[in-house]
Design an enzyme around this catalytic site. Structure first.
Site, PDB file in Angstrom:
ATOM      1  N   GLY A  71       8.717 -14.381  39.487  1.00 32.15           N
ATOM      2  CA  GLY A  71       8.985 -13.891  38.153  1.00 32.15           C
ATOM      3  C   GLY A  71      10.385 -14.279  37.746  1.00 32.15           C
ATOM      4  N   ASN A  72      10.642 -14.268  36.456  1.00 35.09           N
ATOM      5  CA  ASN A  72      11.996 -14.564  35.995  1.00 35.09           C
ATOM      6  C   ASN A  72      12.204 -13.990  34.614  1.00 35.09           C
ATOM      7  OD1 ASN A  72      10.901 -16.848  34.231  1.00 35.09           O
ATOM      8  ND2 ASN A  72      10.425 -17.608  36.292  1.00 35.09           N
ATOM      9  N   SER A 101      16.156 -20.125  40.939  1.00 33.52           N
ATOM     10  CA  SER A 101      14.799 -20.421  41.438  1.00 33.52           C
ATOM     11  C   SER A 101      14.621 -19.964  42.879  1.00 33.52           C
ATOM     12  CB  SER A 101      14.564 -21.934  41.348  1.00 33.52           C
ATOM     13  OG  SER A 101      13.289 -22.281  41.819  1.00 33.52           O
ATOM     14  N   GLY A 102      13.536 -19.226  43.142  1.00 28.88           N
ATOM     15  CA  GLY A 102      13.105 -18.984  44.507  1.00 28.88           C
ATOM     16  C   GLY A 102      14.037 -18.165  45.379  1.00 28.88           C
ATOM     17  N   SER A 131      12.498 -22.660  37.942  1.00 29.62           N
ATOM     18  CA  SER A 131      11.776 -23.885  37.580  1.00 29.62           C
ATOM     19  C   SER A 131      11.120 -23.754  36.204  1.00 29.62           C
ATOM     20  CB  SER A 131      10.724 -24.211  38.646  1.00 29.62           C
ATOM     21  OG  SER A 131       9.808 -23.155  38.779  1.00 29.62           O
ATOM     22  N   ASP A 132      10.994 -22.532  35.700  1.00 27.72           N
ATOM     23  CA  ASP A 132      10.423 -22.323  34.366  1.00 27.72           C
ATOM     24  C   ASP A 132      11.461 -22.414  33.261  1.00 27.72           C
ATOM     25  OD1 ASP A 132       7.702 -21.786  35.232  1.00 27.72           O
ATOM     26  OD2 ASP A 132       8.473 -19.916  36.055  1.00 27.72           O
ATOM     27  N   HIS A 180       8.675 -14.059  32.538  1.00 28.42           N
ATOM     28  CA  HIS A 180       7.457 -14.648  33.105  1.00 28.42           C
ATOM     29  C   HIS A 180       7.154 -13.937  34.414  1.00 28.42           C
ATOM     30  CE1 HIS A 180       4.427 -17.286  34.569  1.00 28.42           C
ATOM     31  NE2 HIS A 180       5.173 -17.801  35.519  1.00 28.42           N
ATOM     32  N   HIS A 222       3.698 -13.157  37.478  1.00 25.69           N
ATOM     33  CA  HIS A 222       2.316 -13.399  37.925  1.00 25.69           C
ATOM     34  C   HIS A 222       1.629 -12.052  38.145  1.00 25.69           C
ATOM     35  CE1 HIS A 222       2.337 -17.860  39.079  1.00 25.69           C
ATOM     36  NE2 HIS A 222       3.512 -17.627  38.527  1.00 25.69           N
ATOM     37  N   ASP A 268       0.164  -0.008  20.254  1.00 23.02           N
ATOM     38  CA  ASP A 268       1.537   0.485  20.067  1.00 23.02           C
ATOM     39  C   ASP A 268       2.557  -0.633  20.222  1.00 23.02           C
ATOM     40  OD1 ASP A 268       1.223   3.212  19.469  1.00 23.02           O
ATOM     41  OD2 ASP A 268       1.013   3.762  21.572  1.00 23.02           O
ATOM     42  N   HIS A 299      -2.657 -19.836  34.603  1.00 19.89           N
ATOM     43  CA  HIS A 299      -1.322 -19.620  35.138  1.00 19.89           C
ATOM     44  C   HIS A 299      -0.944 -18.124  35.065  1.00 19.89           C
ATOM     45  CE1 HIS A 299       3.078 -21.269  35.259  1.00 19.89           C
ATOM     46  NE2 HIS A 299       2.986 -20.106  35.849  1.00 19.89           N
ATOM     47  N   TYR A 305       8.161   7.159  15.522  1.00 20.44           N
ATOM     48  CA  TYR A 305       8.091   7.464  16.950  1.00 20.44           C
ATOM     49  C   TYR A 305       9.489   7.372  17.553  1.00 20.44           C
ATOM     50  CZ  TYR A 305       6.670   7.163  21.862  1.00 20.44           C
ATOM     51  OH  TYR A 305       6.523   7.389  23.204  1.00 20.44           O
TER      52      TYR A 305
END
Lengths: 238, 238, 238, 238
Positions: D27-28, D44-45, D74-75, D94, D96, D119, D170, D228
């Site tokens: 994730g990033n 990355s990583g 990498s994204d 991003h 997964h 919402d 993806h 709200y």
């Protein structure tokens, strides 16, 4: 009286929430002292965080309270019935664990679909028939024990080889040589039910494991040729 | 003002994330003081980790703020409507718990398929009809209360015997004698919905539990013949 | 003897419960010292909370115990078989993780349906054929290794490109250059299986990812053109 | 340089594992300083437990590294593309996360089936078309941004009203005014996808919420008539 047994039963009850097998007070564990003919069980409806070993209730084999200031679990007559009829059982567990309950509600046994199941249960975990109106209205909890025993007798099942049952529209009971073993079996049943559910969704026609795989896995862990773990007969020579 | 009640409502709100019933701020709990005709409710959109007992807002039965510096939950008019029409209700809970929401979105009631459900809900938990465009555009939250009450009146349901409802395309409201009981009921509903979902996937034609099983389990825990737990009328003589 | 390796194998075994991959003692990790031709593996049936690095057992490539006071995992002959035939494998993991087991029990491979899978597995994770009665009755664990190797040879699969397999009616084995990588792959397989299950329920005809997406994601992380992370050949120039 | 922004981006990245949205490094999160035309993104990583605010990488709008010793995610070209084309976006995420990935893999949008979804998302969360072989082989990550923008343009969607997309085979990208809002949206998407999945299993023909319910819930929280929470235009007068 039976202070060591109370401590053990208390500790085994406390494992139920740790193993994610209960919400609120929806579970109970007992263990029997066969020589004295007495078993110790959790009191009814007490929060797990408030339980103490001293709260455990001592009952005789008719389910009468012999010692204890609290009411025993409302399922006490079921435990008593099982101890009277399954002579090798040392401990009993009841939960409302969600996967096992789902099979109970659907009226489906948990089929032996893989080795996770077969390492503990020597065949399907059966679902008992629904109780009749008369059996529910009077002596409901004792009759729950009665249909469990009936299920095993009619199918010719050894309760020590398949130490679990699903009570129709209710949930699972498991047992074993001790309360500790019965708690272990309650978790194995829950995990096996979860896996069986997803297996059947992926492949509705999935057949059970063959008898020889059932034999291999069950006898790898049980009986005189067992070689799994550190204390089995053949484990040192393996 | 009502400082004990604020503390209690605060604590019951904090149980929602502990019981895995809410994400972020998506839930609210209130409790009423029937003598004063005032209820206390969580403020709108405040993170649970920032809440304090003093943040709780005091409202009258029309949903007007009587005391408090923060805005009350946007669902306050729903709570007020329910307190006005369900005279025995002492506490109300709203969540977006995922299993109950899934049934709400699918437009399906949570059927009484087993004893886990029947111990708390004396029959199916109904789903209310969808609100009309006019009911949504104006006074949406009060109209949400209106369709809940309508659902119970049309079906002749006692809100204290079935203390929960699914609002169509939205989510569950539960209630009880107190906020604590309403929170308990919110968790039972979520667990019952989870089990019902898996039961129906395993057996789409699964019938509801028979009336006598519903009676047995409900009255084992409720009313003058209750014998579950430590404080019920017959529990000591059991 | 091999005290650093024992410590590493111990630590990788302890990651299995941390990553929610095992219940009770249902998993094992090993790592090999290729120069010495010896591997270190978890003992059989010991609770994770009681394990120590000193409990780890040293075995030769035939699965015989070379050092250690405890019995090695009952799956030791499977590990030994895989180390003998998959020459680049440095570490091996076996679990009963529930999603991977469900596919094993259903007899379905975990199809490459997305990049989460493709980042680690260069194609479907295959399911091995069921063992015959003879293969189960005698040398069961070694024969488990045999059918795994057979699966890869028959399909022409590189075990380092697809470092996992599902043993029919049993569960997953994964491997890698090291025990650490094998544990990582065990988690990726479990997550990929969970996603594949839900994907297939949503869309039973879902096709696999195309070869060029498989290539892109796999080679983004592996080989001389890799650019993911901090230590890959092209990551600095990216 | 941009030390406050680095700290914020670091903290928002750390929320991903806390909210159960990522495994390992999958994730990033980034956030942009629009005045300077620079954004800050996770390297990355790198394991979440090893990350520090100083590890965050500063990039320009073409995705080139302006400051930082580590490789950016990498994204990064996807983030850069989105910042260039979605001018009001302040933060991007991003992951997964498993439910959103399952819909991505199945090629199905997450339909607006209830208020939990409505919402936050003013309509379905769309799934982008699959990238072509050419788009994957060259400039894959930038092309991922391209198909996202194309999806919104072709459907005439406002990216600030529907701040999320599913990239085919993806997983999800979400965004918002800030990284914090984008992380919030990533969790709402995951929860909405989970609920949508179960709703569709219960009722495959379930229709979307009507436009007026979509309007009511979205505008209750967004825009000049929002009421709200504590800080919306009309919340004080409610």
């Amino acid at each position: 009286m039976l202070s060591e047994l109370k401590k053990e039963v208390y500790e085994q009850n406390m494992r139920l929430p740790e193993l994610d097998l209960v919400n609120f007070t929806w579970g109970n564990v007992s263990q029997i002292d066969r020589e004295k003919g007495l078993f110790v069980i959790k009191p009814s409806g007490v929060d797990y965080e408030e339980l103490t070993p001293e709260d455990m209730v001592v009952c005789d084999l008719d389910g009468n309270v012999v010692e204890g200031t609290m009411n025993p679990s409302s399922d006490t007559p079921t435990h008593a019935y099982l101890y009277r009829h399954f002579k090798d059982v040392g401990g009993i567990v009841h939960t409302h664990s969600p996967w096992a309950v789902s099979f109970s509600q659907a009226g489906k046994s948990v089929a032996a679909l893989g080795t996770t199941h077969a390492d503990t249960f020597y065949g399907d975990v059966p679902v008992a028939r629904a109780l009749s109106e008369a059996e529910i209205t009077e002596a409901y909890e004792a009759n729950t024990g009665k249909v469990i025993v009936e299920t095993f007798e009619k199918a010719g099942l050894d309760p020590m080889a398949v130490p679990a049952v699903l009570v129709r529209q209710h949930g699972p009971f498991t047992w074993g040589e001790s309360a500790s073993k019965a708690v272990y079996n309650a978790k194995v049943l829950e995990v096996s039910a979860e896996m069986a559910y997803h297996t059947l969704q992926l492949n509705p026609d999935q057949e059970r494991v063959p008898q020889y795989l059932l034999d291999k896995h069950y006898y790898r862990k049980h009986g005189e040729n067992a070689y799994y773990g550190q204390n089995n007969p053949k484990s040192k020579s393996h």
